[in-house]
Motif scaffolding. Structure first.
Motif, short mmCIF file in Angstrom:
data_model
loop_
_atom_site.label_atom_id
_atom_site.label_comp_id
_atom_site.label_asym_id
_atom_site.label_seq_id
_atom_site.Cartn_x
_atom_site.Cartn_y
_atom_site.Cartn_z
N LYS A 31 0.45 5.45 0.02
CA LYS A 31 0.08 6.91 -1.15
C LYS A 31 0.84 7.54 -2.28
O LYS A 31 2.27 7.60 -1.90
CB LYS A 31 0.68 7.50 0.07
N ILE B 222 0.82 -0.75 -0.15
CA ILE B 222 0.03 -0.01 0.02
C ILE B 222 0.52 1.27 -0.15
O ILE B 222 2.03 1.35 0.56
CB ILE B 222 -0.84 0.21 0.86
N PRO C 76 -8.76 4.24 -0.01
CA PRO C 76 -8.10 4.50 -1.19
C PRO C 76 -7.89 5.32 -2.15
O PRO C 76 -8.90 5.91 -2.19
CB PRO C 76 -8.89 2.63 -2.38
N ALA C 77 -7.13 5.29 -3.34
CA ALA C 77 -6.72 6.50 -4.06
C ALA C 77 -8.21 7.29 -4.88
O ALA C 77 -8.51 7.68 -4.77
CB ALA C 77 -5.67 6.48 -4.50
N GLU C 78 -8.51 6.07 -4.71
CA GLU C 78 -9.82 6.49 -6.12
C GLU C 78 -11.34 6.60 -5.83
O GLU C 78 -11.93 6.95 -6.32
CB GLU C 78 -9.51 4.52 -7.04
N GLU D 73 -13.62 2.62 2.43
CA GLU D 73 -12.16 2.55 4.04
C GLU D 73 -12.32 1.05 3.36
O GLU D 73 -13.36 0.49 2.81
CB GLU D 73 -13.00 1.98 5.12
N VAL D 74 -10.99 0.14 3.08
CA VAL D 74 -10.78 -0.75 2.80
C VAL D 74 -10.07 -1.49 4.04
O VAL D 74 -9.42 -1.27 4.87
CB VAL D 74 -9.88 -1.20 1.78
N ARG E 77 -1.59 -1.50 -4.28
CA ARG E 77 -2.84 -0.31 -3.95
C ARG E 77 -2.48 1.08 -3.97
O ARG E 77 -1.74 0.69 -2.81
CB ARG E 77 -3.62 -1.28 -3.24
N ASP E 78 -2.64 1.79 -4.86
CA ASP E 78 -2.85 3.20 -3.85
C ASP E 78 -3.40 3.20 -3.15
O ASP E 78 -5.45 3.42 -3.03
CB ASP E 78 -2.97 3.75 -5.36
N GLY E 79 -3.09 3.91 -1.75
CA GLY E 79 -3.85 4.19 -0.70
C GLY E 79 -3.04 4.90 0.57
O GLY E 79 -2.32 4.87 0.47
#
Length: 395
Positions: A34, A32, A131-133, A138-139, A110-112
């Motif tokens: 950012k 993960i 998550p960035a999208e 929340e994930v 994963r981007d976040g």
């Protein structure tokens, strides 16, 4: 919830290397990171890193043949490397290369932004991130082991590792500028790193001008509250003849200068890189130590996954300090003494003119180990250093 053998929080050199180490060994890994965050960094990487971590030539944006050390008085001391070179990387592209290499080894990316650490009903670690999208969502993912590589003042470390909030940092700031053309009248040399030991540039650290190919990094750092880093960099650009160069981007971030006293939570979390304080005192060098600590964290996590013994995670810091602790201790003493006043900085620059100092400095930096093969040189340096400390040596 998805469950992974390991979740790595932070995708800089430490986290990406840890993820690659785990994935290459067959573990299921979630990395993960950012997005949109580029750490301020001079970008220097020694030959040992390039060789051992198989960094391709395409990532080396410049090859420097030495350094120029500048004192408060304006005195300049050149420190040529001789054989070999120090590579320079651009963190914007270098970090992404490392993250993609981890993904190629099998890690899931994963981007976040990491939010918090929790535990499931059975005690399994749960990582919660946005998550960035969909940043308002929340994930949640489960992990048998968690690696914290989310930088200085790590949010994960502060939630899981005792004493993590006590790690002190220098705040670093730099500006990426267009490199001047040859013959422009500036002091800039694309084959040289310039290091400024001057209280006007930093009252407790140093300033730098490092070549990055078509651009250059101009920066400084300090832990003195109220000291204007932007003002210091502006003055540094003027001194280097770079005040007319276009600014491509500006970046700032805290930089730890002492390893954290503890890197694990005694159960299922281990830290590496800036989150663990794996940055060399005095020089602020972090990329090599980030990748080294990341690899060690990955190895420790693999041992933990195989045995369930949390001592494998505690052993990561022990192994790192066994390999690099003595160097960190020496550099810490140097920073504490020589960076305290311009009078001492002036003498420090004079010491850098000594041939024995230059030779042993480059040998130690290039291969990341103390040079023990020349006791005579060490003895000469000791007595010269003592003379400077007592004021018995000319500047």
């Amino acid at each position: 919830m998805e469950t992974y053998d390991a979740v790595v929080v932070g995708g800089g050199p430490a986290g990406a290397t840890a993820a690659q180490t785990l994935a290459r060994a067959g573990a299921s890994v979630l990395l993960i990171d950012k997005p949109g965050r580029i750490k301020p960094c001079g970008g220097a990487v020694p030959p040992k890193l390039i060789r051992e971590y198989r960094i391709p030539d395409a990532q080396i944006v410049a090859r420097t043949q030495g350094a120029r050390i500048l004192a408060p008085s304006g005195k300049e001391v050149d420190m040529p490397i001789g054989q070999g070179y120090v590579g320079m990387v651009d963190r914007e592209h270098f970090d992404e290369f490392l993250r993609q290499r981890a993904a190629d080894a099998g890690a899931v990316r994963r981007d976040g932004a990491f939010d918090r650490f929790e535990r499931d009903e059975d005690g399994t670690a749960v990582i919660v991130f946005a998550p960035a999208e969909a940043p308002d969502d929340e994930v949640r993912v489960r992990a048998r082991v968690v690696i914290g590589a989310d930088g200085a003042r790590s949010r994960l470390a502060r939630q899981t590792v005792k004493g993590a909030h006590k790690v002190k940092s220098v705040f670093a700031y730099h500006e990426i500028v267009r490199a001047p053309e040859a013959g422009s009248g500036s002091h800039y040399d694309p084959r040289r790193c310039d290091v400024y030991y001057d209280g006007r540039i930093s009252p407790d650290f140093y300033g730098w001008v490092f070549p990055h190919g078509a651009v250059a990094s101009v920066g400084t750092g300090s832990q003195v509250k109220g000291f204007s880093l932007r003002g210091a960099v502006k003055a540094l650009r003027q001194s280097a003849g770079l005040d007319g160069c276009e600014i491509v981007r500006r970046e700032g971030a805290p930089l730890p200068y002492k390893p954290a006293p503890r890197w694990d939570n005694g159960r299922d979390v281990v830290l590496c890189g800036d989150a663990a304080g794996a940055v060399a005192p005095s020089s602020g060098e972090g990329i090599f130590y980030a990748m080294t600590s990341g690899e060690m964290a990955g190895d420790g996590a693999l041992a933990f996954l195989a045995t369930g013994d949390a001592r494998a995670l505690a052993g990561v810091r022990k192994r790192f300090m066994k390999d690099h602790g003595k160097v960190f201790w020496i550099l810490g003493i140097m920073q504490h003494f020589w960076y305290r006043s311009d009078k001492r900085r002036e003498r420090f620059v004079s010491i850098c003119a000594d041939e024995d100092v230059q030779r042993l400095t480059w040998q130690g930096y290039m291969e990341k180990e103390l040079v023990r093969r020349d006791p005579g040189a060490h003895a000469r340096i000791f007595f010269k250093d003592l003379a400077h400390l007592l004021g018995m040596s000319p500047r």
